[in-house]
Write a protein that holds these residues in place. Sequence first.
Motif, mmCIF file in Angstrom:
data_model
loop_
_atom_site.group_PDB
_atom_site.id
_atom_site.type_symbol
_atom_site.label_atom_id
_atom_site.label_comp_id
_atom_site.label_asym_id
_atom_site.label_seq_id
_atom_site.Cartn_x
_atom_site.Cartn_y
_atom_site.Cartn_z
ATOM 1 N N GLU A 51 1.461 6.615 -7.780
ATOM 2 C CA GLU A 51 1.931 6.012 -6.392
ATOM 3 C C GLU A 51 0.773 5.404 -5.549
ATOM 4 O O GLU A 51 1.134 4.959 -5.765
ATOM 5 C CB GLU A 51 2.115 7.606 -5.930
ATOM 6 C CG GLU A 51 3.905 8.591 -6.509
ATOM 7 C CD GLU A 51 4.037 9.756 -5.331
ATOM 8 O OE1 GLU A 51 3.400 9.808 -4.110
ATOM 9 O OE2 GLU A 51 5.515 10.168 -5.437
ATOM 10 N N LEU A 52 -0.181 6.034 -5.624
ATOM 11 C CA LEU A 52 -1.467 5.498 -5.358
ATOM 12 C C LEU A 52 -1.266 3.903 -5.899
ATOM 13 O O LEU A 52 -2.301 2.756 -5.090
ATOM 14 C CB LEU A 52 -2.824 5.455 -4.699
ATOM 15 C CG LEU A 52 -2.221 6.696 -4.071
ATOM 16 C CD1 LEU A 52 -3.790 8.536 -4.185
ATOM 17 C CD2 LEU A 52 -2.987 7.458 -2.677
ATOM 18 N N GLU A 53 -1.093 3.750 -6.935
ATOM 19 C CA GLU A 53 -1.569 2.355 -7.672
ATOM 20 C C GLU A 53 -0.586 1.607 -7.595
ATOM 21 O O GLU A 53 -1.035 0.293 -7.254
ATOM 22 C CB GLU A 53 -1.803 2.828 -9.433
ATOM 23 C CG GLU A 53 -3.478 3.524 -9.512
ATOM 24 C CD GLU A 53 -3.593 3.629 -11.267
ATOM 25 O OE1 GLU A 53 -1.803 3.305 -11.894
ATOM 26 O OE2 GLU A 53 -4.012 4.364 -11.519
ATOM 27 N N ILE A 86 0.928 -3.364 -3.843
ATOM 28 C CA ILE A 86 1.395 -4.341 -2.895
ATOM 29 C C ILE A 86 0.802 -4.966 -1.828
ATOM 30 O O ILE A 86 0.597 -5.496 -1.362
ATOM 31 C CB ILE A 86 2.758 -3.073 -1.883
ATOM 32 C CG1 ILE A 86 3.484 -2.872 -3.498
ATOM 33 C CG2 ILE A 86 3.010 -3.654 -1.011
ATOM 34 C CD1 ILE A 86 5.023 -1.267 -2.625
ATOM 35 N N ILE A 87 -0.523 -3.495 -1.622
ATOM 36 C CA ILE A 87 -1.459 -3.988 -0.317
ATOM 37 C C ILE A 87 -2.194 -5.099 -0.694
ATOM 38 O O ILE A 87 -1.898 -6.133 0.054
ATOM 39 C CB ILE A 87 -2.356 -2.963 0.035
ATOM 40 C CG1 ILE A 87 -1.671 -1.896 0.630
ATOM 41 C CG2 ILE A 87 -3.177 -3.646 0.728
ATOM 42 C CD1 ILE A 87 -2.642 -0.763 0.818
ATOM 43 N N GLU A 88 -2.228 -5.484 -1.855
ATOM 44 C CA GLU A 88 -3.175 -6.406 -2.463
ATOM 45 C C GLU A 88 -2.237 -8.363 -2.881
ATOM 46 O O GLU A 88 -2.888 -9.272 -2.257
ATOM 47 C CB GLU A 88 -3.743 -6.523 -4.093
ATOM 48 C CG GLU A 88 -4.635 -5.287 -4.358
ATOM 49 C CD GLU A 88 -4.868 -4.413 -5.843
ATOM 50 O OE1 GLU A 88 -4.582 -5.229 -6.441
ATOM 51 O OE2 GLU A 88 -6.552 -4.580 -5.204
ATOM 52 N N THR A 89 -1.265 -7.646 -3.288
ATOM 53 C CA THR A 89 -0.091 -8.609 -2.534
ATOM 54 C C THR A 89 0.054 -9.414 -0.896
ATOM 55 O O THR A 89 0.145 -10.758 -0.920
ATOM 56 C CB THR A 89 1.507 -8.155 -3.525
ATOM 57 O OG1 THR A 89 1.449 -8.019 -4.655
ATOM 58 C CG2 THR A 89 2.146 -9.829 -3.559
ATOM 59 N N ASN A 90 0.068 -8.301 -0.450
ATOM 60 C CA ASN A 90 0.415 -9.012 0.787
ATOM 61 C C ASN A 90 -1.527 -9.350 1.374
ATOM 62 O O ASN A 90 -0.490 -10.314 1.704
ATOM 63 C CB ASN A 90 0.695 -7.210 1.842
ATOM 64 C CG ASN A 90 2.224 -6.746 1.565
ATOM 65 O OD1 ASN A 90 2.620 -7.850 1.002
ATOM 66 N ND2 ASN A 90 2.138 -5.612 2.215
#
Length: 86
Positions: free
Chosen positions: A6-8, A13-17
Amino acid sequence: NNRLGELESEKAIIETNIKEIKYDKAHGLPSEGKIREELQQYKNIKKLGLNNQKMIIQTFINSVIVSHDSIEVNKIVDFNGGGGGS
């Protein structure tokens, strides 16, 4: 193990954002002045052919409501907050 997955996923998602934000920042959005400058080419709409007039109206106008005592124009873009208005 499930929590790690889940954390990965969240990290991806955060890296993509972050990449999207960096891209937007690097390429920039047009300023209000630039938008106004681009729209100036349509200021003489009455001099254009009927098909060009229709195209411009369909591009910038969401709807027109005509009643016996008023005409309401719902624009797609305005400079009072960015989104439609009347």
